[in-house]
Design an enzyme around this catalytic site. Structure first.
Site, mmCIF file in Angstrom:
data_model
loop_
_atom_site.group_PDB
_atom_site.id
_atom_site.type_symbol
_atom_site.label_atom_id
_atom_site.label_comp_id
_atom_site.label_asym_id
_atom_site.label_seq_id
_atom_site.Cartn_x
_atom_site.Cartn_y
_atom_site.Cartn_z
ATOM 1 N N ASP A 16 -52.618 15.840 -3.594
ATOM 2 C CA ASP A 16 -51.527 14.863 -3.515
ATOM 3 C C ASP A 16 -50.470 15.044 -4.607
ATOM 4 O O ASP A 16 -49.886 14.079 -5.090
ATOM 5 C CB ASP A 16 -52.089 13.423 -3.568
ATOM 6 C CG ASP A 16 -53.195 13.228 -2.568
ATOM 7 O OD1 ASP A 16 -53.018 13.642 -1.411
ATOM 8 O OD2 ASP A 16 -54.259 12.685 -2.936
ATOM 9 N N HIS A 44 -50.383 16.647 4.159
ATOM 10 C CA HIS A 44 -49.084 17.056 3.641
ATOM 11 C C HIS A 44 -47.989 16.174 4.215
ATOM 12 O O HIS A 44 -47.854 16.047 5.424
ATOM 13 C CB HIS A 44 -48.806 18.523 3.997
ATOM 14 C CG HIS A 44 -49.655 19.462 3.204
ATOM 15 N ND1 HIS A 44 -49.842 20.771 3.544
ATOM 16 C CD2 HIS A 44 -50.357 19.271 2.071
ATOM 17 C CE1 HIS A 44 -50.638 21.339 2.655
ATOM 18 N NE2 HIS A 44 -50.958 20.452 1.763
#
Ligand code: IMP
Ligand code: MG
Length: 333
Positions: A16, A44
């Site tokens: 992340d 993503h």
């Protein structure tokens, strides 16, 4: 055609870190964008022409008309793969660019079931069957794409790479099976050296883009991120301002101040040449400029001062590090 060079984008934290954004922006400069590890445990978030997209498995090259490869070190769940293909097609992207290595292992529904039963609560896995699939792979009893060729017709890669290649990392340095806080890790190698499993020699690696954030976040269980972080008002403020929720599981991410000791280790061992630190604007908005260094918590007076400190410390720790970019834009570097 020969391989000209390979650039690699790697997460330096616990996933992340904004790798999707970086890879998406760079994609057009390459002949291939490839994933080398993990599966649809990744998440993503990508902006294309101002619109937000979320993918889990398929490399971001597909958003930019670039051949996108899922390599032999990845793991693929058939239904999830085709769900993502459909999502991309509905949004007008050319999915004929997506290819999977015949050597890639298949995640079965049984793998997912066992992950849910045994590891989702204890380790805090994403419940996608990742670890169980890799267990079968290493026990040499896994099922590969080549065993189910018909199911993946049209999507099987001919295993040829050439020109300029960008490798898209999944998860991050501190989730790596060898370097993370075992067993609170993922079951694959998140470090750039393992991208060579795609079929290129390490000498072809040119740049390593390392992705981090101006503060740390974690989803899943990890004693290094204890629950009392949730009692710290400053950290809750950062979490709220930064919209810190997992892309794959929508779980709230635990937030902590930037740990420079950890970042130094990750930069050094990954061989990061170009470091991109995102979400600078979030700290700026909160007026909280703290970081850990040599096991102590420090506070800078402004975001500018914090940037200078981070820059000085990191440039001094690794001779390989050539550029540091601070980013405040969720859509671009
Ligand atoms: P698994 O990869 O589903 O087995 O999960 C193992 C650990 O890695 C858990 O702590 C997950 O929350 C974490 N994890 C896996 N993939 C990601 C990701 O893409 N971002 C953040 N954490 C992840
Ligand atoms: Mg992610």
């Amino acid at each position: 055609m020969n391989i000209e060079y390979v650039d690699i984008c790697v997460g330096l934290s616990w996933g992340d870190e904004g790798k999707g954004k970086i890879v998406s922006q760079l994609s057009k400069q390459y002949d291939f964008v490839c994933r080398w590890s993990g599966g649809n445990n990744a998440g993503h978030t990508i902006y294309v022409n101002g619109k937000k997209y979320a993918t889990h498995l398929i490399p971001s090259g597909v958003f930019h008309g670039v051949p996108s490869i899922i390599g032999p070190g990845c793991v693929v769940h058939k239904e999830s793969f085709f769900k993502e293909i459909e999502y991309l097609q509905k949004n007008g992207f050319d999915t004929s660019l997506v290819k999977i290595s015949p050597k890639t292992h298949i995640i079965t529904d049984e793998h997912i079931e066992e992950d849910i039963q045994k590891y989702n609560k204890t380790i805090g896995t994403t419940a996608k069957g990742i670890g169980i699939c890799y267990s079968d792979k290493y026990a040499r009893k896994g099922i590969r794409i080549m065993d189910r060729k018909e199911d993946f017709k049209g999507y099987i890669w001919n295993e040829q790479l050439y020109g300029k290649i960008l490798c898209e990392g999944a998860q991050g340095f501190w989730l790596d099976i060898d370097y993370g806080n075992y067993p609170y890790v993922t079951s694959s190698s998140c470090l750039p050296y393992s991208a060579c499993n795609l079929g290129f020699p390490p000498q072809k690696i040119r740049k390593i883009f390392g992705a981090a954030k101006m503060y740390d976040t974690r989803v899943g269980n990890d004693p290094e991120f204890p629950d009392d972080l949730l009692c710290n008002q400053e950290l809750l403020t950062i979490a709220k301002e930064g919209h810190e929720y997992g892309t794959t599981t929508n779980r709230p991410r635990l937030v902590n101040y930037l740990n420079l000791d950890k970042l130094i280790t990750a930069v050094k061992i990954s061989g990061t040449t170009d470091l991109i630190i995102s979400k600078v604007d979030i700290l700026k908005k909160t007026n909280i400029f703290r970081y850990y260094y040599q096991d102590k918590l420090y506070s800078a007076l402004s975001i500018e001062e914090m940037k200078r400190i981070v820059e000085n410390i990191l440039y001094n720790c690794s001779g390989l590090l050539k550029n540091i970019t601070f980013s405040s834009n969720p859509e671009q570097i």
